[in-house]
Enzyme design. Sequence first.
Site, mmCIF file in Angstrom:
data_model
loop_
_atom_site.group_PDB
_atom_site.id
_atom_site.type_symbol
_atom_site.label_atom_id
_atom_site.label_comp_id
_atom_site.label_asym_id
_atom_site.label_seq_id
_atom_site.Cartn_x
_atom_site.Cartn_y
_atom_site.Cartn_z
ATOM 1 C CD GLU A 16 -8.452 -0.738 4.349
ATOM 2 O OE1 GLU A 16 -8.170 -0.462 5.316
ATOM 3 O OE2 GLU A 16 -9.057 -0.110 3.186
ATOM 4 N NE ARG B 272 -8.512 12.639 3.031
ATOM 5 C CZ ARG B 272 -8.544 11.224 3.232
ATOM 6 N NH1 ARG B 272 -9.751 10.883 2.550
ATOM 7 N NH2 ARG B 272 -7.546 10.333 3.172
ATOM 8 C CG HIS C 71 -12.199 3.765 3.135
ATOM 9 N ND1 HIS C 71 -12.874 4.945 3.946
ATOM 10 C CD2 HIS C 71 -10.905 4.125 3.336
ATOM 11 C CE1 HIS C 71 -11.875 5.644 4.583
ATOM 12 N NE2 HIS C 71 -10.615 5.156 3.959
ATOM 13 C CG ASN D 106 -1.948 1.073 1.267
ATOM 14 O OD1 ASN D 106 -1.726 1.885 0.626
ATOM 15 N ND2 ASN D 106 -2.668 1.131 2.367
ATOM 16 N N GLY E 10 -8.996 8.487 7.739
ATOM 17 C CA GLY E 10 -9.993 8.686 6.532
ATOM 18 C C GLY E 10 -11.379 7.909 7.107
ATOM 19 N NE ARG F 82 -6.176 1.515 0.066
ATOM 20 C CZ ARG F 82 -6.127 2.704 0.682
ATOM 21 N NH1 ARG F 82 -5.117 3.232 1.099
ATOM 22 N NH2 ARG F 82 -7.356 3.483 0.551
ATOM 23 N NE ARG G 189 -4.635 6.388 19.595
ATOM 24 C CZ ARG G 189 -3.711 5.651 18.887
ATOM 25 N NH1 ARG G 189 -3.615 4.354 19.380
ATOM 26 N NH2 ARG G 189 -3.267 5.822 17.606
HETATM 27 P P1 AMP Z 1 -6.759 3.886 11.002
HETATM 28 O O1 AMP Z 1 -6.793 4.942 9.771
HETATM 29 O O2 AMP Z 1 -8.023 3.114 10.688
HETATM 30 O O3 AMP Z 1 -5.416 3.203 11.395
HETATM 31 O O4 AMP Z 1 -7.421 4.495 12.302
HETATM 32 C C1 AMP Z 1 -6.400 5.774 12.904
HETATM 33 C C2 AMP Z 1 -7.331 6.376 14.015
HETATM 34 O O5 AMP Z 1 -7.708 5.474 14.890
HETATM 35 C C3 AMP Z 1 -6.311 7.523 14.600
HETATM 36 O O6 AMP Z 1 -7.305 8.945 14.610
HETATM 37 C C4 AMP Z 1 -6.325 7.164 16.060
HETATM 38 O O7 AMP Z 1 -6.113 7.908 17.180
HETATM 39 C C5 AMP Z 1 -7.540 6.135 16.285
HETATM 40 N N1 AMP Z 1 -7.511 5.179 17.361
HETATM 41 C C6 AMP Z 1 -6.893 4.269 17.352
HETATM 42 N N2 AMP Z 1 -6.663 3.536 18.590
HETATM 43 C C7 AMP Z 1 -7.942 4.285 19.242
HETATM 44 C C8 AMP Z 1 -8.175 4.131 20.527
HETATM 45 N N3 AMP Z 1 -8.138 3.113 21.446
HETATM 46 N N4 AMP Z 1 -9.338 5.020 20.806
HETATM 47 C C9 AMP Z 1 -9.603 6.009 19.982
HETATM 48 N N5 AMP Z 1 -9.402 6.038 18.770
HETATM 49 C C10 AMP Z 1 -8.287 5.263 18.330
#
Ligand code: AMP
Length: 403
Positions: free
Chosen positions: A387, A244, A183, A13, A215, A94, A287
């Site tokens: 994915e 975004r 997605h 990716n 995203g 991807r 977070r």
């Molecule tokens: P992704 O793009 O699917 O990897 O998701 C990334 C997002 O998930 C980021 O904004 C992270 O802060 C959020 N994230 C990951 N772990 C947690 C958690 N335990 N609580 C809240 N948000 C989280």
Amino acid sequence: MSGKSDDLVLVINSGSSSIKYQLLDPESSAIAASGMVDRIGEPNSGIEHHAEGRTVEHHGPIADHTTGLKLVFDMFAETGQDLAGAGVRAVGHRVVHGGEVFYRPTLIDDSVLAAISELSSLAPLHNPANVAGIVSARKLLPDVPQVAVFDTAFFHGLPDAAKTYAIDAKVAAAQGIRKYGFHGTSHEYVAGAVARLLDRDRLEVNQIVFHLGNGASASAIRGGHPIDTTMGLTPLEGLVMGTRPGDLDPGIVPHLMRSAHLDIDQVDELLNRHSGLKGLSGVNDFRELQRLIDAGDDASRLAYEVYIHRLRRYLGAYLIELDRVDAITFTAGVGENSPQVRADALAGLSRFGIEVDPALNTAKSRVARHISTPGSEIAVLVVPTNEELAIARAAHRIVAADG
Ligand code: AMP
């Protein structure tokens, strides 16, 4: 390494300045190695490679994708996995935008690569990076079949009323302007997992999927086929995301160009990198946003409220579009990990047959699960997306079918 190396698929990716990769067994889903090349083209590039219980790191400038991938291959060798020598069964890439041309996983040859490159006008931030990843991988593994798996593919058959923008039809046709959706690999994978969790045939289930990561997108899926999704011609439309904005009055763009004298690249940069949660609160990581809210930061609280408000707007729209809904599912980083977002997105909707069980919602788990009450008419679920596995399986299928 689990399994013979020729059972494995390397999934790549590649983004504009990064390459994420995984070497995995498409059948068992076991991961033999994974890692990421970061900050390509900058002085402080780096690679983190995980394999055989070890982590190997590289620090120092990496000029381009081919150099990055070459270093990754050296790291595979260092952890005892000689990719070029032992051979992998396929490489799955991807690819963000398949336009109207690609709506199935596709074996890559020169003409497919040229067509993906041509689609860069629809995805200038993404497709050129995907092309760079493919070119590099073909150079380094010339004898291994390479398969492109498109983020737009699942949404190719959206109904006309959902995919058509109400602008001059001739202009739209000439410029390839329609809702494509993104997605798709995740939405399709999760929709399949939902059907299995409900023990129903995929083609019988009506469902709403919220993919909430950095995203974010939602989809309405009727009997296995998507009938609407939030992202559009580009991944900018729809839900509020890390950087975004999601939906905007299109009039904001000419207003910014006229009044703030931004040129088109500056507007693109503003909308892709400095908007969404980051634009409102200064941070894009959920977070960190939660920590700022807990510390009493008003801008972060507002960012969160805008985020939830947008989710609920689409939830309402999709409940009506689908008419009968069997399941609402949360996936990706935020969707899988934030009970607060899930609770707030679905608060006060028992009159619509939606009831989240607070104990199930907050229970820690990494597996696909119900979080609704037994009496909730609509099942509310959390399903981890994968994915890479979906891409590996698609690539493996194509290669197996090709003989
Ligand atoms: P992704 O793009 O699917 O990897 O998701 C990334 C997002 O998930 C980021 O904004 C992270 O802060 C959020 N994230 C990951 N772990 C947690 C958690 N335990 N609580 C809240 N948000 C989280």
